[in-house]
Design a protein around this motif. Structure first.
Motif, mmCIF file in Angstrom:
data_model
loop_
_atom_site.group_PDB
_atom_site.id
_atom_site.type_symbol
_atom_site.label_atom_id
_atom_site.label_comp_id
_atom_site.label_asym_id
_atom_site.label_seq_id
_atom_site.Cartn_x
_atom_site.Cartn_y
_atom_site.Cartn_z
ATOM 1 N N THR A 23 -6.679 -3.418 -5.170
ATOM 2 C CA THR A 23 -7.074 -2.728 -3.936
ATOM 3 C C THR A 23 -8.447 -2.089 -4.048
ATOM 4 N N ARG A 24 -8.660 -1.324 -5.111
ATOM 5 C CA ARG A 24 -9.928 -0.598 -5.207
ATOM 6 C C ARG A 24 -11.127 -1.504 -5.482
ATOM 7 N N PRO A 67 0.800 -1.226 0.000
ATOM 8 C CA PRO A 67 0.000 0.000 0.000
ATOM 9 C C PRO A 67 0.830 1.273 0.000
ATOM 10 N N ASP A 106 0.221 1.573 -9.578
ATOM 11 C CA ASP A 106 -1.049 2.121 -10.074
ATOM 12 C C ASP A 106 -1.963 0.993 -10.538
ATOM 13 N N ARG A 134 -4.388 -6.513 -1.167
ATOM 14 C CA ARG A 134 -3.285 -5.735 -0.603
ATOM 15 C C ARG A 134 -2.299 -6.669 0.075
ATOM 16 N N SER A 185 -3.453 -0.882 -7.696
ATOM 17 C CA SER A 185 -4.541 -0.114 -7.088
ATOM 18 C C SER A 185 -5.833 -0.272 -7.879
ATOM 19 N N TRP A 186 -5.752 -0.151 -9.207
ATOM 20 C CA TRP A 186 -6.952 -0.225 -10.048
ATOM 21 C C TRP A 186 -7.552 -1.620 -10.100
#
Length: 436
Positions: free
Chosen positions: A356-357, A14, A349, A369, A352-353
């Protein structure tokens, strides 16, 4: 003594990319240590400069079992997911028979999936005309929310809802509603044609724009959360930004095909590229990438929607007759990474896309994560290796993909689900619910 330690000089966590040794016990990440520290472990894997990422979370997958298992199935879909670095999928309520629109249908789907899943699997419920009374019970049974179509879904057992029916559904259950946003008033029947341009003109950006406006209006009126599925038309982005600015709980996702494929380069008759909403032009894709970069679009998911080769009408190349859907759950990570790196984005990035998101969207804090207390869903990903897509070598049940023959960057070397390597030999996936 840890069960497993995985070391990498390029671990994606993270806080960013850093050298690390990730220690696993009983399927959970118990500690994150300096890369070179000595740790007692039954198995110690040193990836050196190969990246270590969390397992991806794909919240938009059509498995199609039971009922249309010839199109796909839990065994093949989850094996393909694991091969692509995806360790969690959330299955859509169609195109299975029965669709997941009440508790008995959910039970039938879970029974069909039992003993077949190579990754963890959760389920969406469906909102269709007349089933609003069933939604609270289905939500209590653990589905992550409800999918609704504002236009024809393509299968008769999952009809679309109008504004009043969507309002009734959203009022009935305090849940996340995910919406296929195309307005039927702006669509026209596509004439039989092998020209991609003819199909594209039948589903204009205005259809998405109008449907996104409807979904936002209903979310504002009911106070519910709404998520726009597979956003294709960048023209709808200002509506989402304006709604969020005034407190409407609206979010949006897009898909690899909308970010990386260009309508101008789709050959006539190449029905493997057909999906709804359609792939648009390169300038539109540029705007979607910009929305990803600034956080307006939060997730990239596959919308894996396969079918048999016959239903793609590859013999005639007729876009009007072909099933609309892209099979890509195994390829999403390298497809996005290939384009993201060219645009200056980092692997962090992409994580994340795509991990995580999506986990945050559906409320799975232990997924997506690399962090102490999270599930040890891990992926060894070589970001510099190249491969050429061979449709027949994929784990999808049917060898149909618009990426066939493309050279992609990034190869998944190993996938671990809760600390155990996924080999495809023994299904060890679990069912997930909102309480997971």
């Amino acid at each position: 003594m840890f069960d497993l330690v995985v070391r990498s000089r390029r671990a994606i966590m993270p806080e960013g990319e850093a050298p690390a040794a990730v220690a696993v016990e009983a399927g959970t990440i118990k500690g994150i240590f300096p890369y070179g520290v000595e740790l007692p472990a039954a198995t110690d894997v040193d990836l050196a400069d190969t990246c270590l990422t969390p397992g991806l979370v794909d919240t938009h997958v059509h498995v199609n079992e039971p009922g249309r298992t010839a199109w796909e199935g839990f065994a093949s879909a989850t094996r393909a997911a694991a091969a692509g670095g995806v360790t969690t999928i959330i299955d859509m309520p169609l195109n299975s028979l029965p669709p997941t629109v009440d508790r008995s249908a959910l039970a039938a789907k879970q029974a069909a999936a039992t003993g077949q899943c190579h990754v963890d699997v959760g389920f969406w419920g469906g909102a269709i005309p007349g089933n609003a009374p069933d939604l609270p019970g289905l939500h209590a049974a653990g589905v992550f929310g409800f999918k609704a179509f504002l236009a024809d879904s393509g299968v008769p057992e999952f009809p679309p809802v109008d504004r009043a029916q969507l309002t009734a559904a959203m009022a009935a259950a305090d849940a996340l509603f995910v919406v296929h946003a195309e307005d039927p008033e702006h669509l026209r029947d596509a004439a039989s044609s092998a020209a991609y341009a003819d199909f594209l003109s039948s589903r204009p950006a205005d259809a998405e724009h109008a449907a996104v406006a409807t979904a936002i209006d209903v979310a504002r009126a009911t106070g519910r959360r709404v998520h726009i599925l597979h956003l294709s038309a960048a023209s709808a982005l200002p509506l989402i930004a304006e709604a969020r600015a005034v407190g409407v709980r609206v979010s949006a996702e897009t898909c690899p095909h909308y970010l990386t494929l260009d309508a101008a380069q789709i050959p006539d008759g190449a029905t493997e590229f057909k999906c709804c909403p359609p792939i648009r032009d390169g300038a539109n894709a540029d705007r979607l990438w910009a929305a990803l970069a600034d956080g307006l679009i939060t997730c990239v998911v596959s919308d894996h929607s396969p079918c048999t080769p016959e239903l793609k009408r590859q013999d005639t190349g007729d876009f009007a007759a072909a099933w609309g859907g892209i099979a890509s759950v195994q390829l999403g990570l390298p497809v996005i990474w290939t384009s993201a790196r060219e645009r200056g984005h980092s692997l962090a990035d992409v994580v994340s896309w795509m991990a995580t998101r999506p986990a945050e969207l559906v409320g799975l804090p232990r997924k997506g994560r690399i962090a102490v207390g999270a599930d040890a869903d891990l992926v060894a990903f070589d970001p510099d290796a190249e491969f050429v897509v061979d449709a027949h070598a994929l784990h999808h049940k049917n060898p149909v993909t618009p990426y066939a023959g493309k050279t992609l960057k990034g190869v998944v070397r190993t996938t671990w689900l809760r600390g155990s390597q996924v080999t495809g030999a023994r299904p060890a996936g679990r069912f997930l619910t909102r309480e997971s």
